[in-house]
Design a protein around this motif. Structure first.
Motif, short mmCIF file in Angstrom:
data_model
loop_
_atom_site.label_atom_id
_atom_site.label_comp_id
_atom_site.label_asym_id
_atom_site.label_seq_id
_atom_site.Cartn_x
_atom_site.Cartn_y
_atom_site.Cartn_z
N THR A 114 0.76 -1.25 -0.03
CA THR A 114 0.05 -0.10 0.17
C THR A 114 0.95 1.25 0.06
O THR A 114 0.30 2.46 -0.22
CB THR A 114 -0.98 0.11 1.28
OG1 THR A 114 -0.01 0.01 2.49
CG2 THR A 114 -2.02 -0.92 1.39
N ARG A 115 2.08 1.08 -0.08
CA ARG A 115 3.07 2.21 0.18
C ARG A 115 3.39 2.96 -1.02
O ARG A 115 3.40 2.21 -2.33
CB ARG A 115 4.24 2.09 0.90
CG ARG A 115 4.07 1.73 2.51
CD ARG A 115 5.24 1.12 3.19
NE ARG A 115 6.38 1.93 3.15
CZ ARG A 115 7.46 1.65 3.81
NH1 ARG A 115 7.74 0.79 4.48
NH2 ARG A 115 8.52 2.63 3.70
N THR A 116 3.49 3.95 -1.08
CA THR A 116 4.02 4.82 -2.22
C THR A 116 5.21 5.65 -2.11
O THR A 116 5.51 6.67 -3.04
CB THR A 116 2.72 5.89 -2.69
OG1 THR A 116 2.74 6.76 -1.51
CG2 THR A 116 1.41 5.01 -3.08
N ASP A 117 6.08 5.38 -0.96
CA ASP A 117 7.27 6.14 -0.79
C ASP A 117 8.56 5.82 -1.32
O ASP A 117 9.38 6.20 -0.94
CB ASP A 117 7.22 6.71 0.84
CG ASP A 117 7.37 5.24 1.50
OD1 ASP A 117 7.08 4.13 0.99
OD2 ASP A 117 7.62 5.36 2.69
N GLY A 118 8.45 4.62 -2.05
CA GLY A 118 9.39 4.46 -2.90
C GLY A 118 10.31 3.25 -2.40
O GLY A 118 10.36 2.88 -1.33
N SER A 119 11.21 2.67 -3.18
CA SER A 119 11.86 1.25 -2.74
C SER A 119 12.88 1.44 -1.86
O SER A 119 13.29 0.67 -1.00
CB SER A 119 12.33 0.28 -3.97
OG SER A 119 13.27 1.45 -4.78
#
Ligand code: ATP
Length: 248
Positions: A114-119
């Motif tokens: 669900t995260r969108t803050d990058g690898s």
């Protein structure tokens, strides 16, 4: 913990299959920074309460028919489980539920979907999970299905952490585990609470261990809260001692 309330469950009723009334007016609140225990015997309604909060009842043909559930003052009714995860609330289900055919590391990474803050942020959190759970670091390349019950419980908690939760709903982490492992897992829960500020709502039949680690407790019987109070007070309560702590 602070005075800030994260989760507010107010007088909820839950019915399964349109007829079976399982929760008969449950109210509880979870403060920011606390470990709150939800106690009671088999079938008291602990799992149902957690699933009502995390919106996992529909798949069980269960429904909240009365009352309200709010997180940070906003109603959660009608949300999907993944919406709740995005708001910071995640449930760790009873019975571990790792993907048996994936490795421990792959399991942990599924928790970040669900995260969108990058690898890079995800990779940093993976290392953080390994720091809290050194056993998982050792077993990172092992298929989860071949790891021990304790390691699978750790994997389930670790995977939840990968969503960067503010609150974890933790269902029966002690189930089926040897006492020494139960201590180890509760010790890590305490660390996560104190060092990372993760708040917990912890469903447990093991009253003894739960009241040693929790700040506050609610006792459920047949779908009703029959007692609640600070953990230290519950531990000394004669009824709790007699009926839940196995001593009088
Ligand atoms: P346990 O430790 O066994 O999980 P619990 O306190 O978590 O106990 P719940 O699992 O919430 O209790 O169950 C509460 C009651 O609801 C039980 O009587 C159970 O049989 C019933 N129940 C649970 N799930 C369902 C379902 N899907 N359909 C019908 N009844 C259910």
């Amino acid at each position: 913990s602070t005075n800030e309330t994260l989760l507010e469950v107010n007088n909820i009723e839950v019915i399964y299959n349109h007829v079976i009334l399982v929760l008969k007016g449950v109210s509880l609140s979870v403060p920011k920074g606390g470990i709150t225990a939800l106690l009671g015997g088999n079938g008291a309604g602990k799992t149902t309460t957690l699933k009502a909060i995390s919106q996992l009842l529909h798949s069980e043909r269960g429904e909240v028919t009365k009352g309200t559930i709010a997180y940070r003052g906003q109603s959660v009714s009608g949300l999907n489980p993944s919406d709740l995860v995005k708001r910071g609330v995640i449930q760790v289900m009873e019975g571990r539920h790792c993907f048996e055919h994936l490795t421990i590391e792959e399991n942990l990474l599924t928790g970040s979907y669900t995260r969108t803050d990058g690898s890079a942020a995800v990779a940093a959190d993976l290392e953080k999970v390994y720091a809290y759970f050194p056993r998982l670091a050792e077993r990172r390349k092992s298929q989860a299905g071949y790891t021990s019950g304790g390691e699978q419980q750790m994997c389930a908690i670790g995977r939840a952490l990968m969503s960067r939760p503010e609150t974890i709903l933790l269902d029966e982490p002690s189930m089926g585990l040897a006492p020494q492992l139960v201590e180890e897992i509760f010790g890590i829960v305490k660390d996560l609470n104190e060092k990372e500020g993760v708040s917990f709502l912890l469903a447990e039949q093991n009253t003894n261990v739960a009241l040693r680690f929790a700040h506050y407790g609610y006792i459920l019987e047949s779908g009703r809260v029959v007692m609640d109070g600070p953990a230290a007070e519950l531990r000394e309560n004669p009824d709790v001692k007699e009926f839940y702590l196995g001593m009088s």
